[in-house]
Design an enzyme around this catalytic site. Structure first.
Site, short mmCIF file in Angstrom:
data_model
loop_
_atom_site.label_atom_id
_atom_site.label_comp_id
_atom_site.label_asym_id
_atom_site.label_seq_id
_atom_site.Cartn_x
_atom_site.Cartn_y
_atom_site.Cartn_z
N LYS A 212 0.83 -1.20 0.00
CA LYS A 212 0.00 0.00 0.00
C LYS A 212 0.87 1.25 0.00
O LYS A 212 0.66 2.17 -0.77
CB LYS A 212 -0.91 -0.01 1.24
CG LYS A 212 -1.86 1.16 1.36
CD LYS A 212 -2.75 1.02 2.58
CE LYS A 212 -3.58 2.28 2.78
NZ LYS A 212 -4.41 2.20 4.01
N GLU A 218 10.97 -4.47 3.96
CA GLU A 218 11.07 -5.87 3.56
C GLU A 218 10.62 -6.06 2.11
O GLU A 218 11.24 -6.76 1.32
CB GLU A 218 10.22 -6.74 4.49
CG GLU A 218 10.65 -6.75 5.96
CD GLU A 218 9.96 -5.67 6.77
OE1 GLU A 218 9.45 -4.69 6.16
OE2 GLU A 218 9.97 -5.77 8.00
N GLY A 273 -4.47 -2.07 5.52
CA GLY A 273 -3.72 -3.21 4.98
C GLY A 273 -4.31 -4.55 5.38
O GLY A 273 -4.55 -5.42 4.56
N ARG A 274 -4.65 -4.68 6.67
CA ARG A 274 -5.15 -5.97 7.16
C ARG A 274 -6.58 -6.25 6.74
O ARG A 274 -7.16 -7.28 7.06
CB ARG A 274 -4.98 -6.04 8.67
CG ARG A 274 -5.57 -4.87 9.43
CD ARG A 274 -5.05 -4.83 10.85
NE ARG A 274 -5.49 -3.61 11.55
CZ ARG A 274 -4.79 -2.48 11.54
NH1 ARG A 274 -3.66 -2.41 10.85
NH2 ARG A 274 -5.24 -1.40 12.18
N GLU A 359 -3.38 -6.20 15.44
CA GLU A 359 -2.92 -4.89 14.93
C GLU A 359 -4.07 -3.88 14.98
O GLU A 359 -3.84 -2.67 15.00
CB GLU A 359 -2.38 -5.01 13.51
CG GLU A 359 -1.53 -3.81 13.09
CD GLU A 359 -0.73 -4.04 11.82
OE1 GLU A 359 -1.33 -3.99 10.72
OE2 GLU A 359 0.48 -4.26 11.92
N HIS A 390 -1.98 -32.50 20.17
CA HIS A 390 -0.72 -33.19 20.52
C HIS A 390 0.39 -32.18 20.76
O HIS A 390 1.56 -32.53 20.69
CB HIS A 390 -0.36 -34.14 19.37
CG HIS A 390 -1.46 -35.09 19.03
ND1 HIS A 390 -1.63 -36.31 19.66
CD2 HIS A 390 -2.50 -34.97 18.16
CE1 HIS A 390 -2.71 -36.91 19.17
NE2 HIS A 390 -3.24 -36.13 18.26
N LYS A 518 10.56 0.28 13.49
CA LYS A 518 11.12 0.54 12.16
C LYS A 518 12.19 1.63 12.23
O LYS A 518 13.26 1.54 11.64
CB LYS A 518 10.00 0.97 11.20
CG LYS A 518 8.97 -0.12 10.90
CD LYS A 518 7.85 0.41 9.99
CE LYS A 518 6.78 -0.63 9.74
NZ LYS A 518 5.66 -0.12 8.90
#
Ligand code: F6P
Length: 554
Positions: A212, A218, A273-274, A359, A390, A518
């Site tokens: 966006k 990254e 974004g999410r 977030e 398990h 950041k």
């Protein structure tokens, strides 16, 4: 004044005080006894909508609890907050923006003005742009630099530009078409890049740079590495546009990277974004399953939107789930919530819901900047069942923590093998049942005696066999995982998160908390790489930098 301009203090509402008293009265509540006393408990505390069945009967609630929680939602003016969200009001107060992920799945006939402009034509223009690209790639008309069709699509993105598309494209693998394989490159880790690129051929690979902001470290570093790899594999700069497209709200940065304007898919600042998998960020999904299935996904989400908008709160899935989460978080001290999908294809839903919930609601100030007056977002964790049985279910059954759980399970498998699905479904139900029933001391002793153990052994072992029970869970069932039902399921969680944010008075749509890391990361990088001999603020970070600089080779 609206909920985002003048957020309420939910703890001062009359219903909250009633819930405080009700919580005291519920201290000795036993689900076991409640089920024994009321054979109609499942009917009373379950509902179906949008192809989903929600069983919330295994909760520490009575009809009175539900009534009080619903009253809290009404006193909190939730209905007007929901309407404000859908109308495109600036519910994201700190950024002064709407949150209109719901617009992305509305029919073309709808009008929706944002800052005086009807956004629906642009939303549907981009859907058309996606349809055209998907068609060209699926029909083999989009060729790489060696004139071969595209076989592999790599989405370069992180957070909301990765987790939603990954969840959906993998959850809907049975609907995959035309053999276009979807891959995801998210982390700034050479090993991830190495492992993926080793499986690709540059001439038949399309990279989608999904960001966006087009400013995420990254993603940019991975896009640069992909471009270097493409060129090293024989691709030319002149043909780069055949192998790199972008989804972003920052067109200038994408152009500067070398992506052609016609290959830039816009997204808007009024989509978080999410919450963006319904936008062109969902391109990998559409390339994997085709546009008709992608539109089915949108339709499923739209159907949940309508349910959320219209159903009375006591029959409203997102509202009920939100209120139950508030009940456990604010009145029972729960600090986490487990998401337990009993389906291989849904295995990544927990990761997406982690970002969606944590977030959004990992906040400690209200929309007006005042400190919150109660606990807010829980830790979201979990994983696929039966595997969790398990691994961590021991803690769920006999630990000291109250951890509400959502079990998610389809009736039918896309890939029936023997009686696997029956066992998978039976295990899902039995885990929820065991959490509710537990095992009393008397039952544990009787079990041990029935095995013929001497009384001394019975008394020694019994305490270890007791299971407290009375631990709450919801179970969400769908006939089969499909685009439409998955769209409804994800939208349901989006709205659950929003409802909780309204009740807590917080902003579900900003994420200022991620900025500091950041910023500090850039300083540490400068120190690590010797560009900056300045010492960092603390001895720990400096000591760790020194260790890196003494040992790093390469
Ligand atoms: O983690 C912060 C964040 O901005 C998320 O909200 C977002 O989904 C992710 O980073 C990626 O951001 P972008 O799509 O701008 O690269």
């Amino acid at each position: 004044m609206s909920h985002y301009q003048q957020p309420l203090d939910v703890t001062r509402l009359p219903a909250w005080q009633s819930l405080v008293e009700h919580r005291r009265a519920m201290q000795g509540f036993s689900m076991r006894e409640a089920f024994a006393a009321d054979p109609g408990r499942f009917q009373e505390f379950s509902l179906s909508a949008c192809g989903l069945l929600l069983d919330y009967s295994k909760n520490l609630i009575t009809r009175e609890t539900r009534d009080l929680l619903v009253r809290l939602a009404e006193e909190a003016r939730l209905r007007s907050a929901i309407e404000a969200l859908f109308r495109g009001e600036p519910v994201n107060a700190s950024e002064g923006r709407p949150a209109l992920h719901t617009a992305l799945r509305r029919p073309v006939a709808d009008r929706l003005e944002v800052n005086g402009t009807d956004v629906m034509p642009e939303v549907h223009r981009v859907l058309g742009q996606m349809t055209e690209l998907v068609g060209r790639i699926h029909d083999g008309l989009w060729r790489g630099y060696s004139e071969k069709p595209i076989t592999d699509v790599v989405n370069i993105g992180i957070g909301g530009s990765f987790l939603g598309p990954q969840l959906v494209s993998e959850a809907l693998l049975p609907f995959a078409q035309r053999g276009v394989r979807c891959h995801y490159l998210a982390n700034i880790d050479g090993s991830e890049f190495h492992e993926l690129s080793a499986r690709l051929r540059a001439e038949t690979t399309l990279f989608i740079v999904s960001s966006k902001s087009f400013g995420t470290l990254e993603t940019l570093k991975n896009a640069q590495a992909a471009r270097t790899w493409y060129l090293a594999q024989g691709g030319s700069q002149a043909e780069l546009h055949r192998h790199f497209i972008a989804v972003t709200s920052n067109q200038a940065a994408a152009l500067e990277f070398g992506i052609r304007a016609e290959n830039i898919f816009p997204m808007w600042d009024w989509v978080g974004g999410r919450y963006s998998l319904w936008s062109a960020i969902g391109l990998p999904i559409a390339l994997a399953i085709g546009m008709s299935n992608f539109k089915e996904l949108l339709s499923g989400a739209y159907s949940m939107d309508q349910h959320f908008l219209s159903a009375p709160f006591e029959r409203n899935m997102p509202v009920l789930l939100a209120l139950l989460g508030l009940w456990y978080g604010n009145f029972w001290g729960a600090q986490s919530h487990a998401i337990l999908p009993y389906d291989h294809y849904l295995r990544n839903i927990t990761q997406h819901l982690q970002q969606l919930d944590m977030e959004s609601n990992g906040k400690s100030v209200r929309q007006d900047g005042a400190p919150v007056s109660c606990a807010t977002g829980p830790v979201i964790w979990g994983g696929v069942g039966c595997n969790g049985q398990h691994a961590y279910h021991q803690l769920l059954h006999q630990g000291t923590l109250l951890i509400p759980a959502d079990f998610i399970v389809p009736v039918a498998s896309h890939n029936p093998v023997a009686d696997h699905q029956q066992w998978l479904y039976a295990n899902c139900l039995s885990q929820s049942q065991a959490l509710m029933l537990g095992k009393t001391r008397a039952e544990a002793e009787a079990e041990l005696r029935a095995k013929g153990l001497p009384e001394e052994e019975v008394q020694r072992l019994a305490p270890h066999k007791v299971i407290p029970g009375n631990r709450p869970s919801n179970t969400l069932v769908m006939e089969r995982v499909s685009p439409r039902r998955l769209g409804a399921l994800v939208a349901m969680y989006e709205h659950k998160v929003f409802v909780q944010s309204v009740l807590w008075g917080i902003n579900a749509f900003d994420q200022w908390g991620v900025e500091l890391g950041k910023e500090l990361g850039r300083d540490v990088y400068q120190c690590l790489t010797g560009h900056d001999e300045r010492h960092t603020a603390d001895a720990s970070t400096q000591g760790l930098i020194d260790f890196f600089r003494a040992h790093h080779r390469g």
